[in-house]
Design an enzyme around this catalytic site. Structure first.
Site, PDB file in Angstrom:
ATOM      1  N   SER A 134      -6.427  -9.727  11.164  1.00 61.09           N
ATOM      2  CA  SER A 134      -6.525  -8.380  10.583  1.00 61.09           C
ATOM      3  C   SER A 134      -6.436  -7.357  11.702  1.00 61.09           C
ATOM      4  CB  SER A 134      -7.851  -8.237   9.832  1.00 61.09           C
ATOM      5  OG  SER A 134      -8.152  -6.875   9.641  1.00 61.09           O
ATOM      6  N   CYS A 183       0.850  -1.195   0.000  1.00 56.96           N
ATOM      7  CA  CYS A 183       0.000   0.000   0.000  1.00 56.96           C
ATOM      8  C   CYS A 183       0.885   1.244   0.000  1.00 56.96           C
ATOM      9  CB  CYS A 183      -0.897   0.019   1.230  1.00 56.96           C
ATOM     10  SG  CYS A 183      -1.852   1.551   1.347  1.00 56.96           S
ATOM     11  N   GLU A 224       3.618  -5.926   8.565  1.00 55.34           N
ATOM     12  CA  GLU A 224       3.925  -4.536   8.219  1.00 55.34           C
ATOM     13  C   GLU A 224       5.074  -4.002   9.077  1.00 55.34           C
ATOM     14  OE1 GLU A 224       0.645  -1.647   8.273  1.00 55.34           O
ATOM     15  OE2 GLU A 224       2.133  -0.128   8.800  1.00 55.34           O
TER      16      GLU A 224
HETATM   17  S1  SF4 Z   1      -5.553  -0.152   5.890  1.00 51.60           S
HETATM   18 FE1  SF4 Z   1      -3.523  -0.656   5.096  1.00 51.60          FE
HETATM   19  S2  SF4 Z   1      -3.895  -1.108   2.949  1.00 51.60           S
HETATM   20 FE2  SF4 Z   1      -5.662   0.056   3.675  1.00 51.60          FE
HETATM   21  S3  SF4 Z   1      -5.202   2.209   3.183  1.00 51.60           S
HETATM   22 FE3  SF4 Z   1      -4.577   1.783   5.299  1.00 51.60          FE
HETATM   23  S4  SF4 Z   1      -2.399   1.289   5.088  1.00 51.60           S
HETATM   24 FE4  SF4 Z   1      -3.294   1.058   3.076  1.00 51.60          FE
END
Ligand code: SF4
Length: 333
Positions: free
Chosen positions: A244, A118, A148
């Site tokens: 998650s 991302c 991450e």
């Molecule tokens: S939750 Fe993760 S993948 Fe979604 S916009 Fe935020 S940083 Fe990006």
């Protein structure tokens, strides 16, 4: 659906939630897919379309069981480590980002790579690189071992310390207390992170803030929506997977904001009917990696139990879209 509850979007008048007689669902807006997840999932779909199966994906592309199982059926092969990918094959890096060492390993195996990290995670990577170059001690607020965090810390392993929670602050030591910055994982609880930072600042009064918010817009918006509806709710159902981070945080935020109970479910079938005993108002939301079809399934199931009235609780409108990775861009429909 009955009356919409607007919680302060510019141009729309705020209204108080009208209590309707009987059972109802409050449905958080925004919820579900964020721009980074949308991009990552489409990247794998387009890679399969363009190159055919198998397309290897390092780690779950996003943390959602349904998404991973659906892509696996279409020909994606999920692996934990780069050396599980056959020499020369195509591999997609997940939305959570990877450390530079992973790119090196991939090059050594002659892998063709597509990076679906991302852009908001890449932004934190760039901050870590920049402050490491300036020889700062970087305190990365985030969950030890989360993909991450491993990726971001890997950008500057000699400069980064992970601070997992407010209590972990006691153990933090730095070389120069006047040259310290905090950064964070993108999917944390805003409130808990601010508590960790408050304690860090007690210890290091000149602690620097990140150049811009690291907790991303999607994480923040979903937490704000849950906070708005939670005080009205006897139960908040969060659709999302247990791995998650942002989905798990929504359960915590719901409970912290006054929901009497809150549960995380992958699928509608995970709802235990006893949760609904004596309940009048159920809040429903979903994590940033959750497709809307799963929320629809939950609403259908709740309707079977008499919760057919659905009122959206809207706190923001999201319009952000990220371009696909360069290698796959031409394939976007
Ligand atoms: S939750 Fe993760 S993948 Fe979604 S916009 Fe935020 S940083 Fe990006």
């Amino acid at each position: 659906m009955s009356a919409t509850v607007n919680m302060g979007i510019p141009g729309a008048a705020s209204t108080v939630v009208d209590r309707v007689a009987g059972k109802r669902v409050l449905l958080a807006e925004p919820r579900g897919y964020c721009a980074g997840v949308d991009r990552a999932v489409e990247t794998v779909e387009r890679a399969l379309e363009k190159h055919g199966a198998p397309v290897y994906v390092r780690h779950e592309i996003v943390h959602n069981r349904y998404v991973v199982e659906t892509l696996a059926k279409a020909g994606a092969v999920f692996v934990e480590k780069t050396d599980e990918v056959p020499e020369g094959a195509l591999v997609v890096f997940s939305a959570h980002g990877v450390a530079p060492t992973v790119h090196v390993e991939a090059a050594e195996r002659n892998l063709r790579t597509i990076d679906a990290t991302c852009p908001l995670v890449t932004k934190v990577h760039n901050e870590a690189k920049r402050f490491a170059r300036d020889d700062y001690d970087i305190l990365l607020v985030g969950h030890e071992g989360h993909e991450e965090v491993v990726g971001t810390a890997g950008e500057a392993p000699d400069h980064v310390q992970v601070v997992d929670n407010p209590d972990a602050v006691d153990k933090v030591t730095v070389r120069d207390p006047n040259k310290v910055i905090w950064l964070s994982q993108t999917t944390l609880s805003v409130d808990e992170t601010m508590e960790t930072v408050r304690r860090l600042r007690e210890k290091f009064p000149t602690l620097q803030d990140p150049p811009s918010d690291d907790i991303c817009y999607a994480t923040q918006n979903r937490q704000v929506a849950v906070k708005a509806m939670a005080p009205e709710c006897d139960l908040v159902i969060v659709v999302g997977s247990t791995n998650s981070s942002n989905s798990v945080r929504l359960v915590e935020v719901a409970l912290g904001a006054g929901a009497a109970a809150s549960h995380l479910v992958d699928y509608a079938e995970d709802i235990d009917p006893t949760w609904l005993d004596g309940v009048t108002t159920v809040g429903v939301t979903s994590g940033a990696s959750v497709p809307e079809v799963l929320v629809r399934g939950v609403l259908d199931r709740l309707a079977e139990y008499g919760f057919g009235t659905v009122q959206p609780v809207t706190t923001a409108n999201e319009t952000l879209v990220f371009a696909l990775p360069r290698e796959i861009r031409a394939a976007r429909h």
